[in-house]
Design a protein around this motif. Structure first.
Motif, PDB file in Angstrom:
ATOM      1  N   SER A 102       0.826  -1.214   0.000  1.00 54.93           N
ATOM      2  CA  SER A 102       0.000   0.000   0.000  1.00 54.93           C
ATOM      3  C   SER A 102       0.855   1.257   0.000  1.00 54.93           C
ATOM      4  N   GLN A 103       1.949   1.239   0.733  1.00 53.78           N
ATOM      5  CA  GLN A 103       2.843   2.404   0.759  1.00 53.78           C
ATOM      6  C   GLN A 103       3.441   2.688  -0.612  1.00 53.78           C
ATOM      7  N   ALA A 104       3.551   1.663  -1.441  1.00 53.49           N
ATOM      8  CA  ALA A 104       4.133   1.820  -2.779  1.00 53.49           C
ATOM      9  C   ALA A 104       3.107   2.266  -3.824  1.00 53.49           C
ATOM     10  N   GLU A 105       1.842   2.300  -3.458  1.00 54.16           N
ATOM     11  CA  GLU A 105       0.803   2.664  -4.420  1.00 54.16           C
ATOM     12  C   GLU A 105       0.861   4.144  -4.784  1.00 54.16           C
ATOM     13  N   GLN A 106       0.553   4.411  -6.051  1.00 55.01           N
ATOM     14  CA  GLN A 106       0.459   5.798  -6.510  1.00 55.01           C
ATOM     15  C   GLN A 106      -0.703   6.468  -5.775  1.00 55.01           C
ATOM     16  N   GLY A 107      -0.486   7.641  -5.276  1.00 56.50           N
ATOM     17  CA  GLY A 107      -1.528   8.375  -4.573  1.00 56.50           C
ATOM     18  C   GLY A 107      -1.548   8.131  -3.076  1.00 56.50           C
ATOM     19  N   ASN A 108      -0.685   7.237  -2.575  1.00 53.74           N
ATOM     20  CA  ASN A 108      -0.619   7.011  -1.141  1.00 53.74           C
ATOM     21  C   ASN A 108       0.243   8.090  -0.506  1.00 53.74           C
ATOM     22  N   VAL A 109      -0.285   8.730   0.521  1.00 52.94           N
ATOM     23  CA  VAL A 109       0.448   9.759   1.259  1.00 52.94           C
ATOM     24  C   VAL A 109       1.102   9.130   2.483  1.00 52.94           C
ATOM     25  N   SER A 110       0.348   8.250   3.164  1.00 47.78           N
ATOM     26  CA  SER A 110       0.850   7.598   4.371  1.00 47.78           C
ATOM     27  C   SER A 110       0.030   6.348   4.618  1.00 47.78           C
ATOM     28  N   TYR A 111       0.687   5.293   5.118  1.00 46.50           N
ATOM     29  CA  TYR A 111      -0.009   4.045   5.441  1.00 46.50           C
ATOM     30  C   TYR A 111       0.711   3.419   6.617  1.00 46.50           C
ATOM     31  N   GLU A 112       0.116   3.514   7.798  1.00 47.51           N
ATOM     32  CA  GLU A 112       0.757   3.054   9.026  1.00 47.51           C
ATOM     33  C   GLU A 112      -0.142   2.067   9.768  1.00 47.51           C
TER      34      GLU A 112
END
Length: 100
Positions: free
Chosen positions: A29-39
């Motif tokens: 998910s962190q590598a997805e285009q449009g992801n700002v943050s995924y924690e």
């Protein structure tokens, strides 16, 4: 920007499988285009209670995430590992409060 907060509780017996699934989901998910943050966080005071805090550039990015294969695999399996259905809250920019 869109912020999503997802909370879940897993059964003790499913902890290791959940940990494996969530680790894969976070990295992808962190590598997805449009992801700002995924924690992903584990609640220190409630055993086997977890929260994901994710931020997406826009609705299109979030929709692409939901349609991604890694999310579909996670969602299908995590619903079988949980004590109860995950709770999900979503906030859009208009919902943000500035304290300046």
């Amino acid at each position: 920007m869109i912020t999503v907060i997802a909370k879940t509780n897993v059964n003790d017996a499913n902890y290791d499988r959940y940990s494996s699934l969530i680790g894969q989901l976070v990295v992808a998910s962190q590598a997805e285009q449009g992801n700002v943050s995924y924690e992903h966080y584990e609640n220190a005071s409630i055993p086997n209670s977890f929260v994901i805090i994710e931020q997406w550039k826009d609705r299109q990015a979030l929709n692409a995430h939901i349609e991604a294969d890694h999310f579909k695999v996670y969602w299908q399996e995590v619903t079988q590992l949980c004590i109860n259905e995950p709770t999900i809250q979503m906030f859009e920019d208009s919902d943000e409060i500035s304290y300046e």
